[in-house]
Design a protein around this motif. Structure first.
Motif, mmCIF file in Angstrom:
data_model
loop_
_atom_site.group_PDB
_atom_site.id
_atom_site.type_symbol
_atom_site.label_atom_id
_atom_site.label_comp_id
_atom_site.label_asym_id
_atom_site.label_seq_id
_atom_site.Cartn_x
_atom_site.Cartn_y
_atom_site.Cartn_z
ATOM 1 N N UNK A 1 0.971 -1.225 -0.004
ATOM 2 C CA UNK A 1 -0.119 0.093 0.034
ATOM 3 C C UNK A 1 0.912 1.152 0.051
ATOM 4 N N UNK A 2 2.080 1.124 0.711
ATOM 5 C CA UNK A 2 3.023 2.302 0.718
ATOM 6 C C UNK A 2 3.347 2.449 -0.595
ATOM 7 N N UNK A 3 3.851 1.526 -1.269
ATOM 8 C CA UNK A 3 4.375 1.623 -2.591
ATOM 9 C C UNK A 3 3.368 2.357 -3.643
ATOM 10 N N UNK A 10 4.811 10.612 -6.258
ATOM 11 C CA UNK A 10 5.601 10.965 -7.165
ATOM 12 C C UNK A 10 4.997 11.277 -8.483
ATOM 13 N N UNK A 11 4.067 10.916 -9.080
ATOM 14 C CA UNK A 11 3.344 11.344 -10.224
ATOM 15 C C UNK A 11 2.375 12.160 -10.000
ATOM 16 N N UNK A 12 2.101 12.831 -9.194
ATOM 17 C CA UNK A 12 0.900 13.771 -8.874
ATOM 18 C C UNK A 12 0.671 14.536 -10.011
#
Length: 103
Positions: A1-3, A10-12
């Motif tokens: 879930x953390x990944x 990172x890709x927001x």
């Protein structure tokens, strides 16, 4: 879930861009008058023709032992061809609606 959360974080910017593009596309397409649907369909068919040519080129450039690229390229050619043929059928049917009927 953390990944998964870190991937979104990172890709927001890209995710935001995709969401805005979806809403913008829906808004633009919903405001197109009915008279312009046939020319837009023909333009989309031309774009899909480019997709077919691109997938054929990628299949030719792929190494013979790269089965994933070959299978993906094959499906791209098949689905692109179906989309082009279906688009031309729909365009033809739409153009027939504007023809005067003979008595």
């Amino acid at each position: 879930m953390q990944d998964l959360l870190s991937l979104f974080y990172e890709n927001r910017e890209f995710i935001f861009l995709i969401i805005v593009s979806i809403f913008l596309g829906i808004e633009v397409i919903s405001n197109v008058p009915a008279v312009l649907h046939t020319p837009l369909m023909s333009g989309a068919n031309a774009i899909h023709g480019v997709v077919i040519i691109g997938s054929i080129i990628i299949m030719l450039e792929a190494s013979p032992d790269n089965y994933f690229a070959l299978i993906l390229g094959f499906f791209a050619v098949v689905l692109g061809t179906l989309n082009v043929v279906g688009g031309f059928v729909v365009t033809n049917r739409m153009l027939e609606m504007f023809k005067k009927k003979e008595k």
